[in-house]
Design an enzyme around this catalytic site. Structure first.
Site, PDB file in Angstrom:
ATOM      1  NE  ARG A 103      -3.638  -0.067   2.454  1.00 26.02           N
ATOM      2  CZ  ARG A 103      -4.193   0.156   3.641  1.00 26.02           C
ATOM      3  NH1 ARG A 103      -4.148  -0.757   4.581  1.00 26.02           N
ATOM      4  NH2 ARG A 103      -4.795   1.285   3.874  1.00 26.02           N
ATOM      5  CG  HIS A 152      -7.729   4.976  11.924  1.00 25.93           C
ATOM      6  ND1 HIS A 152      -8.840   4.678  11.155  1.00 25.93           N
ATOM      7  CD2 HIS A 152      -8.179   5.094  13.205  1.00 25.93           C
ATOM      8  CE1 HIS A 152      -9.907   4.616  11.941  1.00 25.93           C
ATOM      9  NE2 HIS A 152      -9.545   4.869  13.185  1.00 25.93           N
ATOM     10  CB  CYS A 158      13.742   1.139  17.279  1.00 19.96           C
ATOM     11  SG  CYS A 158      13.520   2.812  17.923  1.00 19.96           S
ATOM     12  N   GLY A 164     -16.895  10.511   2.767  1.00 19.87           N
ATOM     13  CA  GLY A 164     -16.411   9.216   2.292  1.00 19.87           C
ATOM     14  C   GLY A 164     -16.045   8.233   3.374  1.00 19.87           C
ATOM     15  CB  SER A 174     -18.620   2.768   5.669  1.00 18.15           C
ATOM     16  OG  SER A 174     -17.685   2.269   6.616  1.00 18.15           O
ATOM     17  CG  ASN A 221     -20.845   7.833   1.708  1.00 19.22           C
ATOM     18  OD1 ASN A 221     -20.757   7.109   0.720  1.00 19.22           O
ATOM     19  ND2 ASN A 221     -20.344   7.506   2.883  1.00 19.22           N
TER      20      ASN A 221
END
Ligand code: BJW
Length: 233
Positions: A59, A109, A136, A175, A177, A201
């Site tokens: 992604r 998120h 890290c 946009g 749900s 939407n």
């Protein structure tokens, strides 16, 4: 709407759909191709980190092939020209708001372009290809993970986001749900604060009945038209 109104905007996968990024819950969306439990939970990551890291690597790579659409650009225009405060909270992990020109975006998120240390919470710019067990750069633990909020984890900046919702004059959801909380509860919070609420939407969302106004159609058309109305252009 008054020129000084505070406008709080929640965006979801639908705002990036016209840029070519798949939504989650469409018939052929991401959750039709991948099991949520496998790729979007801490338990899934513990079971098979390679599967999860590869899902987000793919992604992240896709971001190079997509560009912001007129809805992203219109919100940036609103942020720049509206006299009152404009707050954009996105559930999206892409960077299309920023590339569309927006200065400040709350990524509740997480972000594809960020990596998080599961040991010390340090964050850094994610390499294009992450690997399980990456170290890290701060504490050197082999504990890098995608900086993504999975189911069962606390979304980011909730105190600040609820403070913005509590002071909103206008709340718009674009946009999304309305299936995932706490974001799906933002409309109720904004209404408690006395905000006018608008949903953008293709169809009514799961929490659509809670909005006072609906603008139905592709965000790439409805959002620029709304911004033109507000800015009087
Ligand atoms: C267009 C369009 C176009 C298309 N123009 N529109 C039982 C009851 C209530 C809650 C829970 C429960 N059991 C568990 C929970 C909590 C859980 C939850 O909500 N689960 C539900 C499934 C029930 N939530 C959590 O675990 C969250 N954490 C949490 O709650 O912590 C505790 C807490 C307590 C109190 C306060 C605060 C916190 C964490 C949620 C993490 C979500 N993570 C994901 C994946 C990671 C990111 C990634 O991989 O990208 O985030 S899931 C996925 O869904 C992703 C999205 O951000 C999120 C929302 O999806 P979105 O954006 O709405 O996309 P779609 O596909 O669903 O919808 C697209 C919409 O666009 C559709 O409506 C289309 O019609 C529309 N559209 N094209 C306009 N052109």
């Amino acid at each position: 709407m008054a020129s000084s109104d505070k406008i709080v905007i929640l965006t979801g996968a639908g705002i990036s759909a016209e840029s070519g990024i798949e939504t989650f819950r469409a018939e052929d969306g991401l959750w039709a191709q991948h099991r949520v439990e496998d790729v979007a939970t801490p338990e899934g990551f513990a079971r098979d980190p390679e599967l999860v890291v590869n899902f987000y690597n793919a992604r992240r790579a896709q971001l190079a092939d997509v560009v912001p659409n007129p809805a992203h650009k219109a919100l940036a225009r609103l942020e720049a020209a509206h006299q009152g405060e404009v707050v954009v909270i996105t559930q999206n992990v892409d960077d299309l708001h920023e590339r569309g020109g927006m200065k400040k975006v709350w990524h509740m998120h997480g972000e594809l372009n960020s990596a998080l240390c599961a040991a010390c919470d340090h964050r850094w710019a994610a390499p294009l290809v992450m690997a399980p067990g990456d170290a890290c750069p701060s504490c050197h633990a082999p504990a890098a993970r995608p900086d993504i909020v999975w189911f069962g984890e606390m979304p980011y900046d909730m105190d600040a986001l609820f403070a913005h919702l509590g002071a909103a004059d206008v709340f718009a959801a674009i946009g999304t749900s309305g299936n995932v909380y706490p974001a799906a509860g933002f409309v109720a919070e904004a209404r408690r604060a006395g905000a006018h609420t608008i949903e953008f939407n293709l169809e009514r969302s799961a929490v659509g009945s809670q909005f006072q106004e609906h603008r139905t159609g592709p965000a790439g058309q409805t959002v620029p038209a709304w911004v033109d109305e507000i800015l009087g252009s």
